[in-house]
Design a protein around this motif. Sequence first.
Motif, PDB file in Angstrom:
ATOM      1  N   ILE A   1       0.842  -1.193   0.000  1.00 55.69           N
ATOM      2  CA  ILE A   1       0.000   0.000   0.000  1.00 55.69           C
ATOM      3  C   ILE A   1       0.881   1.249   0.000  1.00 55.69           C
ATOM      4  CG2 ILE A   1      -1.955  -1.136   1.135  1.00 55.69           C
ATOM      5  CD1 ILE A   1      -1.053   0.129   3.768  1.00 55.69           C
ATOM      6  N   ARG A   2       0.326   2.354  -0.495  1.00 54.93           N
ATOM      7  CA  ARG A   2       1.072   3.612  -0.535  1.00 54.93           C
ATOM      8  C   ARG A   2       0.649   4.570   0.569  1.00 54.93           C
ATOM      9  NH1 ARG A   2       0.617   3.004  -6.397  1.00 54.93           N
ATOM     10  NH2 ARG A   2       2.677   2.428  -7.140  1.00 54.93           N
ATOM     11  N   SER A   3      -0.547   4.363   1.133  1.00 59.13           N
ATOM     12  CA  SER A   3      -1.001   5.202   2.241  1.00 59.13           C
ATOM     13  C   SER A   3      -1.783   4.338   3.227  1.00 59.13           C
ATOM     14  CB  SER A   3      -1.874   6.359   1.741  1.00 59.13           C
ATOM     15  OG  SER A   3      -3.126   5.877   1.312  1.00 59.13           O
ATOM     16  N   GLU A   4      -1.871   4.782   4.454  1.00 53.02           N
ATOM     17  CA  GLU A   4      -2.554   4.014   5.491  1.00 53.02           C
ATOM     18  C   GLU A   4      -4.042   3.867   5.200  1.00 53.02           C
ATOM     19  OE1 GLU A   4      -1.566   5.588   9.329  1.00 53.02           O
ATOM     20  OE2 GLU A   4       0.576   5.315   8.987  1.00 53.02           O
ATOM     21  N   ARG A   5      -4.619   4.758   4.405  1.00 52.42           N
ATOM     22  CA  ARG A   5      -6.039   4.666   4.040  1.00 52.42           C
ATOM     23  C   ARG A   5      -6.324   3.397   3.244  1.00 52.42           C
ATOM     24  NH1 ARG A   5      -6.361  10.303   1.222  1.00 52.42           N
ATOM     25  NH2 ARG A   5      -4.504   9.283   0.470  1.00 52.42           N
ATOM     26  N   GLU A   6      -5.354   2.909   2.499  1.00 53.86           N
ATOM     27  CA  GLU A   6      -5.540   1.724   1.664  1.00 53.86           C
ATOM     28  C   GLU A   6      -5.564   0.432   2.482  1.00 53.86           C
ATOM     29  OE1 GLU A   6      -2.580   1.653  -1.423  1.00 53.86           O
ATOM     30  OE2 GLU A   6      -2.898   3.751  -1.903  1.00 53.86           O
ATOM     31  N   GLU A   7      -5.172   0.509   3.743  1.00 50.28           N
ATOM     32  CA  GLU A   7      -5.084  -0.687   4.572  1.00 50.28           C
ATOM     33  C   GLU A   7      -6.435  -1.376   4.729  1.00 50.28           C
ATOM     34  OE1 GLU A   7      -3.799  -1.999   9.089  1.00 50.28           O
ATOM     35  OE2 GLU A   7      -3.292  -0.003   8.365  1.00 50.28           O
ATOM     36  N   SER A   8      -7.501  -0.626   4.866  1.00 49.93           N
ATOM     37  CA  SER A   8      -8.819  -1.226   5.077  1.00 49.93           C
ATOM     38  C   SER A   8      -9.313  -2.000   3.853  1.00 49.93           C
ATOM     39  CB  SER A   8      -9.830  -0.149   5.467  1.00 49.93           C
ATOM     40  OG  SER A   8      -9.949   0.805   4.425  1.00 49.93           O
ATOM     41  N   ALA A   9      -8.772  -1.725   2.683  1.00 52.44           N
ATOM     42  CA  ALA A   9      -9.191  -2.416   1.457  1.00 52.44           C
ATOM     43  C   ALA A   9      -8.458  -3.737   1.251  1.00 52.44           C
ATOM     44  CB  ALA A   9      -8.963  -1.510   0.252  1.00 52.44           C
ATOM     45  N   LEU A  10      -7.487  -4.047   2.099  1.00 52.78           N
ATOM     46  CA  LEU A  10      -6.739  -5.298   1.943  1.00 52.78           C
ATOM     47  C   LEU A  10      -7.617  -6.492   2.303  1.00 52.78           C
ATOM     48  CD1 LEU A  10      -3.270  -4.355   3.461  1.00 52.78           C
ATOM     49  CD2 LEU A  10      -3.832  -4.670   1.053  1.00 52.78           C
ATOM     50  N   PRO A  11      -7.478  -7.590   1.566  1.00 59.62           N
ATOM     51  CA  PRO A  11      -8.257  -8.787   1.896  1.00 59.62           C
ATOM     52  C   PRO A  11      -7.808  -9.398   3.222  1.00 59.62           C
ATOM     53  CG  PRO A  11      -6.772  -9.201   0.040  1.00 59.62           C
ATOM     54  CD  PRO A  11      -6.643  -7.759   0.386  1.00 59.62           C
ATOM     55  N   ALA A  12      -8.659 -10.230   3.796  1.00 62.56           N
ATOM     56  CA  ALA A  12      -8.337 -10.906   5.055  1.00 62.56           C
ATOM     57  C   ALA A  12      -7.093 -11.763   4.880  1.00 62.56           C
ATOM     58  CB  ALA A  12      -9.507 -11.770   5.489  1.00 62.56           C
ATOM     59  N   GLY A  13      -6.263 -11.802   5.898  1.00 62.98           N
ATOM     60  CA  GLY A  13      -5.041 -12.596   5.863  1.00 62.98           C
ATOM     61  C   GLY A  13      -3.884 -11.919   5.165  1.00 62.98           C
ATOM     62  N   CYS A  14      -4.060 -10.674   4.791  1.00 63.26           N
ATOM     63  CA  CYS A  14      -3.020  -9.931   4.091  1.00 63.26           C
ATOM     64  C   CYS A  14      -2.594  -8.759   4.984  1.00 63.26           C
ATOM     65  CB  CYS A  14      -3.566  -9.426   2.759  1.00 63.26           C
ATOM     66  SG  CYS A  14      -2.332  -8.734   1.661  1.00 63.26           S
ATOM     67  N   GLU A  15      -1.368  -8.800   5.455  1.00 65.12           N
ATOM     68  CA  GLU A  15      -0.848  -7.737   6.310  1.00 65.12           C
ATOM     69  C   GLU A  15      -0.393  -6.559   5.452  1.00 65.12           C
ATOM     70  OE1 GLU A  15      -0.746  -7.633   9.699  1.00 65.12           O
ATOM     71  OE2 GLU A  15      -1.880  -9.503   9.627  1.00 65.12           O
ATOM     72  N   PRO A  16      -0.551  -5.332   5.937  1.00 62.14           N
ATOM     73  CA  PRO A  16      -0.134  -4.172   5.140  1.00 62.14           C
ATOM     74  C   PRO A  16       1.376  -3.946   5.179  1.00 62.14           C
ATOM     75  CG  PRO A  16      -1.034  -3.443   7.231  1.00 62.14           C
ATOM     76  CD  PRO A  16      -1.214  -4.932   7.187  1.00 62.14           C
ATOM     77  N   LEU A  17       1.901  -3.489   4.064  1.00 67.09           N
ATOM     78  CA  LEU A  17       3.298  -3.076   3.967  1.00 67.09           C
ATOM     79  C   LEU A  17       3.318  -1.752   3.225  1.00 67.09           C
ATOM     80  CD1 LEU A  17       6.322  -3.550   4.399  1.00 67.09           C
ATOM     81  CD2 LEU A  17       6.343  -4.780   2.238  1.00 67.09           C
ATOM     82  N   LEU A  18       3.654  -0.700   3.945  1.00 64.97           N
ATOM     83  CA  LEU A  18       3.676   0.648   3.379  1.00 64.97           C
ATOM     84  C   LEU A  18       4.912   0.808   2.503  1.00 64.97           C
ATOM     85  CD1 LEU A  18       2.020   3.254   3.533  1.00 64.97           C
ATOM     86  CD2 LEU A  18       3.454   3.971   5.425  1.00 64.97           C
TER      87      LEU A  18
END
Length: 159
Positions: A79-96
Motif C-alpha cells: 500500500i502507498r497510504s494508510e487509508r488503503e489498509e482497510s481495502a486489503l483482503p483478510a489474511g493480508c498484512e499491510p506493507l507501506l
Amino acid sequence: MVSARRSFQGSLPIAAMPRLCEVLADDAGLATYELDFGRDEYGTAYVDVRVQAPLWLVCQRTLEPFVMPVTVDSRLGLIRSEREESALPAGCEPLLVAEDDKLNPIDVIEDELLLALPLVPVNPDSELPEEVTRPPAEEVPAQERSDNPFAVLRELKKN
C-alpha cells in the motif's frame, strides 16, 4: 516486480540484519528466503514472504543461548497510504511502500523475522534450575528459631 510477477530466492547472512542482531545472542547462520510479487484476484499488489532461519536466542528460563528455527510464511499487501489498509483482503498484512515504489527486500525479511520472534524465548529442551524445582525446606516453628526478632516481645509479655 508486481506487474512482472517476479520471484526471488536465496540466502542472506543473519549478520546483515542489524536490528535483528540486536535481540539475538549470536548473529551466526543464514536466512533462506523466497519473495513472490504479484496481484490477487481483486487487483491488490502483494509480496509473499517465506523465510527460514536458525536464530540464536537467550532462554529466559535458563539464561543460556539456544537455536530456535524460525519459519515465516506471510502475504504482505503493498500500500502507498494508510487509508488503503482497510481495502486489503483478510489474511493480508499491510506493507507501506515509499512514494518512489522502491522496496528493500532485506528490510522486509528482517521485519518479518523480528515479528516472528517470541516475546519470551524459552528453549523447549530446557529444565528449570534446581533451586526452583527443589521443594521448600521444612519450616521451623517460630518458637524454635534462635533469631526470632519477636522473642524479646514474648519475654516482655510474660512479665
